[in-house]
Design a protein around this motif. Structure first.
Motif, PDB file in Angstrom:
ATOM      1  N   ASN A 195      -3.914  13.184  10.967  1.00  0.00           N
ATOM      2  CA  ASN A 195      -5.240  12.784  10.479  1.00  0.00           C
ATOM      3  C   ASN A 195      -6.407  13.610  11.523  1.00  0.00           C
ATOM      4  O   ASN A 195      -6.373  13.567  12.714  1.00  0.00           O
ATOM      5  N   ASN A 244      -1.550  13.474  -1.390  1.00  0.00           N
ATOM      6  CA  ASN A 244      -2.778  13.378  -1.129  1.00  0.00           C
ATOM      7  C   ASN A 244      -3.470  11.755  -1.067  1.00  0.00           C
ATOM      8  O   ASN A 244      -3.982  11.323  -0.184  1.00  0.00           O
ATOM      9  N   ALA A 245      -2.658  11.071  -2.070  1.00  0.00           N
ATOM     10  CA  ALA A 245      -2.751   9.681  -1.828  1.00  0.00           C
ATOM     11  C   ALA A 245      -2.499   9.149  -0.390  1.00  0.00           C
ATOM     12  O   ALA A 245      -2.984   7.990   0.076  1.00  0.00           O
ATOM     13  N   ARG A 246      -1.116   9.501  -0.027  1.00  0.00           N
ATOM     14  CA  ARG A 246      -0.817   9.334   1.379  1.00  0.00           C
ATOM     15  C   ARG A 246      -1.644   9.616   2.333  1.00  0.00           C
ATOM     16  O   ARG A 246      -1.863   8.854   3.365  1.00  0.00           O
ATOM     17  N   LYS A 247      -2.145  10.906   2.530  1.00  0.00           N
ATOM     18  CA  LYS A 247      -3.058  11.371   3.250  1.00  0.00           C
ATOM     19  C   LYS A 247      -4.175  10.330   3.210  1.00  0.00           C
ATOM     20  O   LYS A 247      -4.632   9.988   4.561  1.00  0.00           O
ATOM     21  N   GLU A 248      -4.931   9.816   2.544  1.00  0.00           N
ATOM     22  CA  GLU A 248      -5.791   9.260   2.115  1.00  0.00           C
ATOM     23  C   GLU A 248      -5.716   7.596   2.877  1.00  0.00           C
ATOM     24  O   GLU A 248      -6.601   6.971   3.296  1.00  0.00           O
ATOM     25  N   LEU A 249      -4.646   7.207   2.445  1.00  0.00           N
ATOM     26  CA  LEU A 249      -3.895   6.130   2.906  1.00  0.00           C
ATOM     27  C   LEU A 249      -4.013   6.023   4.827  1.00  0.00           C
ATOM     28  O   LEU A 249      -4.211   5.150   5.550  1.00  0.00           O
ATOM     29  N   GLU A 294       0.850  -1.409   0.086  1.00  0.00           N
ATOM     30  CA  GLU A 294      -0.078  -0.038  -0.083  1.00  0.00           C
ATOM     31  C   GLU A 294       0.844   1.402   0.037  1.00  0.00           C
ATOM     32  O   GLU A 294       0.407   2.172  -0.558  1.00  0.00           O
ATOM     33  N   VAL A 303      -5.915   7.906   6.534  1.00  0.00           N
ATOM     34  CA  VAL A 303      -7.141   7.806   6.880  1.00  0.00           C
ATOM     35  C   VAL A 303      -7.711   6.273   6.872  1.00  0.00           C
ATOM     36  O   VAL A 303      -8.402   6.086   7.619  1.00  0.00           O
ATOM     37  N   ARG A 304      -7.518   5.868   5.824  1.00  0.00           N
ATOM     38  CA  ARG A 304      -8.135   4.454   5.418  1.00  0.00           C
ATOM     39  C   ARG A 304      -7.445   3.466   6.459  1.00  0.00           C
ATOM     40  O   ARG A 304      -8.212   2.671   7.053  1.00  0.00           O
TER      41      ARG A 304
END
Length: 219
Positions: free
Chosen positions: A202, A119-124, A48, A126-127
């Protein structure tokens, strides 16, 4: 321009190496580019966190991260990255996503590629319900000011908008904030081997204690 962020695989090695070659041309030492064994370790250990930015079918940027338990102790890039292999430092039960690398081909810079990877790292974060994203940020502008101020003052002034730094100013625009200066983080003449640890929190943990106030170590 449409940017797709996907996980990279060992089959992407040559394309990822092209990104490294273009991003870090000579006199940057070739031995510091990613090796196939490192890419394979990233994918096997934490797929991931192995991200590729794709435009028109071409990989134009990449980013690599791992999970750590961050509690404030100084560290180096080699320590936190397991010398670039992440196998020995990745903590699946940790609380923080740690970025150890991000690069974009020069022809695609200033076109939102790096921002898309962040942004993808931030989404990861959160997920996976992690507390934060952190990274050791180069401060290449510091060398020109080292004779008149400390690294801590330099970081404060960049954060206040009084000075501009090619890397730290970009990080600030991504919503990251400085936590602490790290000495001897990475061999980096422009930054005098210093880096500043930066954090994106987060929102789900916004009321929790700041990372810099916690005790322990980052590996």
């Amino acid at each position: 321009m449409s940017v797709t962020i996907r996980s990279y695989t060992p089959d992407d090695f040559e394309a990822l190496l092209d990104v490294q070659r273009e991003s870090f041309p000579p006199p940057f030492p070739e031995e510091l580019w990613w090796k196939r064994e490192q890419i394979e370790a990233h994918v096997a250990t934490f797929p991931e966190g192995a991200m590729a930015a794709v435009v028109g079918g071409e990989i134009v940027g990449s980013a690599t991260s791992l999970i750590v338990t961050y509690t404030g102790r100084p560290h180096t890039w080699e320590e936190v990255s397991d010398n670039g292999y992440i196998r020995g430092s990745h903590e699946p039960d940790g609380d923080s996503l740690y970025g150890i690398d991000l690069c974009v081909k020069p022809a695609y810079r200033s076109r939102g590629i790096a921002a898309a990877l962040y942004n993808a790292r931030k989404e990861l974060v959160v997920r996976l319900k992690l507390k934060r994203f952190i990274a050791g940020c180069r401060i290449p502008g510091y060398g020109a000011f080292a004779d008149r101020m400390s690294a801590d003052e330099y970081v404060r002034r960049v954060a206040a908008g009084e000075l501009k730094d090619q890397v730290l100013s970009f990080m600030l625009r991504q919503g990251l904030t400085p936590l602490q200066v790290l000495d001897d983080y990475l061999e980096d003449e422009e930054s005098l081997n210093k880096a500043v640890l930066v954090e994106w929190r987060n929102p789900a943990f916004a009321d929790a204690p700041a990372a810099a106030q916690e005790e322990g170590s980052a590996r």
